[in-house]
Scaffold this motif. Structure first.
Motif, PDB file in Angstrom:
ATOM      1  N   SER A   1       0.842  -1.197   0.000  1.00  0.00           N
ATOM      2  CA  SER A   1       0.000   0.000   0.000  1.00  0.00           C
ATOM      3  C   SER A   1       0.883   1.254   0.000  1.00  0.00           C
ATOM      4  O   SER A   1       2.072   1.201   0.333  1.00  0.00           O
ATOM      5  CB  SER A   1      -0.904   0.009   1.226  1.00  0.00           C
ATOM      6  OG  SER A   1      -0.133   0.212   2.394  1.00  0.00           O
ATOM      7  N   LYS A   2       0.269   2.370  -0.357  1.00  0.00           N
ATOM      8  CA  LYS A   2       1.002   3.643  -0.345  1.00  0.00           C
ATOM      9  C   LYS A   2       1.536   3.954   1.048  1.00  0.00           C
ATOM     10  O   LYS A   2       2.676   4.389   1.200  1.00  0.00           O
ATOM     11  CB  LYS A   2       0.096   4.794  -0.794  1.00  0.00           C
ATOM     12  CG  LYS A   2      -0.187   4.824  -2.259  1.00  0.00           C
ATOM     13  CD  LYS A   2      -1.051   6.031  -2.575  1.00  0.00           C
ATOM     14  CE  LYS A   2      -1.474   6.038  -4.024  1.00  0.00           C
ATOM     15  NZ  LYS A   2      -2.304   7.209  -4.332  1.00  0.00           N
ATOM     16  N   SER A   3       0.708   3.730   2.076  1.00  0.00           N
ATOM     17  CA  SER A   3       1.148   4.059   3.435  1.00  0.00           C
ATOM     18  C   SER A   3       2.297   3.151   3.873  1.00  0.00           C
ATOM     19  O   SER A   3       3.230   3.614   4.533  1.00  0.00           O
ATOM     20  CB  SER A   3      -0.017   3.993   4.422  1.00  0.00           C
ATOM     21  OG  SER A   3      -0.597   2.717   4.421  1.00  0.00           O
ATOM     22  N   THR A   4       2.245   1.882   3.492  1.00  0.00           N
ATOM     23  CA  THR A   4       3.352   0.972   3.811  1.00  0.00           C
ATOM     24  C   THR A   4       4.617   1.412   3.088  1.00  0.00           C
ATOM     25  O   THR A   4       5.712   1.404   3.655  1.00  0.00           O
ATOM     26  CB  THR A   4       2.992  -0.476   3.433  1.00  0.00           C
ATOM     27  OG1 THR A   4       1.865  -0.881   4.206  1.00  0.00           O
ATOM     28  CG2 THR A   4       4.150  -1.428   3.660  1.00  0.00           C
ATOM     29  N   TRP A   5       4.461   1.807   1.818  1.00  0.00           N
ATOM     30  CA  TRP A   5       5.617   2.253   1.047  1.00  0.00           C
ATOM     31  C   TRP A   5       6.264   3.477   1.703  1.00  0.00           C
ATOM     32  O   TRP A   5       7.469   3.511   1.926  1.00  0.00           O
ATOM     33  CB  TRP A   5       5.216   2.576  -0.397  1.00  0.00           C
ATOM     34  CG  TRP A   5       6.388   3.086  -1.165  1.00  0.00           C
ATOM     35  CD1 TRP A   5       6.645   4.380  -1.490  1.00  0.00           C
ATOM     36  CD2 TRP A   5       7.501   2.324  -1.632  1.00  0.00           C
ATOM     37  NE1 TRP A   5       7.846   4.477  -2.147  1.00  0.00           N
ATOM     38  CE2 TRP A   5       8.396   3.229  -2.253  1.00  0.00           C
ATOM     39  CE3 TRP A   5       7.831   0.972  -1.597  1.00  0.00           C
ATOM     40  CZ2 TRP A   5       9.590   2.809  -2.832  1.00  0.00           C
ATOM     41  CZ3 TRP A   5       9.032   0.564  -2.179  1.00  0.00           C
ATOM     42  CH2 TRP A   5       9.891   1.472  -2.783  1.00  0.00           C
ATOM     43  N   TRP A   6       5.447   4.492   2.035  1.00  0.00           N
ATOM     44  CA  TRP A   6       6.008   5.709   2.614  1.00  0.00           C
ATOM     45  C   TRP A   6       6.628   5.452   3.989  1.00  0.00           C
ATOM     46  O   TRP A   6       7.669   6.027   4.314  1.00  0.00           O
ATOM     47  CB  TRP A   6       4.961   6.817   2.692  1.00  0.00           C
ATOM     48  CG  TRP A   6       4.785   7.475   1.361  1.00  0.00           C
ATOM     49  CD1 TRP A   6       3.701   7.414   0.545  1.00  0.00           C
ATOM     50  CD2 TRP A   6       5.753   8.263   0.667  1.00  0.00           C
ATOM     51  NE1 TRP A   6       3.932   8.125  -0.603  1.00  0.00           N
ATOM     52  CE2 TRP A   6       5.187   8.659  -0.550  1.00  0.00           C
ATOM     53  CE3 TRP A   6       7.043   8.679   0.956  1.00  0.00           C
ATOM     54  CZ2 TRP A   6       5.869   9.441  -1.478  1.00  0.00           C
ATOM     55  CZ3 TRP A   6       7.711   9.457   0.039  1.00  0.00           C
ATOM     56  CH2 TRP A   6       7.128   9.832  -1.160  1.00  0.00           C
ATOM     57  N   ALA A   7       6.030   4.578   4.779  1.00  0.00           N
ATOM     58  CA  ALA A   7       6.623   4.227   6.073  1.00  0.00           C
ATOM     59  C   ALA A   7       7.979   3.558   5.862  1.00  0.00           C
ATOM     60  O   ALA A   7       8.943   3.832   6.590  1.00  0.00           O
ATOM     61  CB  ALA A   7       5.686   3.312   6.857  1.00  0.00           C
TER      62      ALA A   7
ATOM     63  N   ASN B   1      10.537   6.219   4.784  1.00  0.00           N
ATOM     64  CA  ASN B   1      10.939   7.039   5.935  1.00  0.00           C
ATOM     65  C   ASN B   1      11.820   6.285   6.925  1.00  0.00           C
ATOM     66  O   ASN B   1      12.675   6.891   7.571  1.00  0.00           O
ATOM     67  CB  ASN B   1       9.702   7.593   6.639  1.00  0.00           C
ATOM     68  CG  ASN B   1       8.978   8.619   5.794  1.00  0.00           C
ATOM     69  OD1 ASN B   1       9.583   9.305   4.974  1.00  0.00           O
ATOM     70  ND2 ASN B   1       7.670   8.717   5.965  1.00  0.00           N
TER      71      ASN B   1
END
Length: 68
Positions: A22-28, A31
């Motif tokens: 997911s996008k949120s998993t990718w961004w986490a 980071n």
């Protein structure tokens, strides 16, 4: 002799086609340093080096972890 692959930059949808998270998993992961570092092209444009994404995928196949 194989010609060198041209250097390309990928947008997030292109990255997520190769790495199905997911996008949120990718961004986490970006980071935290788990995924390759992003390149900011502008206020609303972020891209990744295709070579970094390919190297990350190859590292998974070899059991390696990504290092920034």
């Amino acid at each position: 002799m194989e010609e060198p692959k041209p250097k390309r930059l990928l947008r997030l949808p292109q990255v997520l086609e190769r790495i199905p998270v997911s996008k949120s998993t990718w961004w986490a992961g970006v980071n935290s340093g788990r995924f390759p570092e992003a390149i900011r092209m502008g206020k609303r444009c972020t891209m990744w080096r295709e070579a970094d994404i390919d190297a990350w995928i190859e590292g998974l196949e070899n059991g390696e972890k990504w290092n920034r």
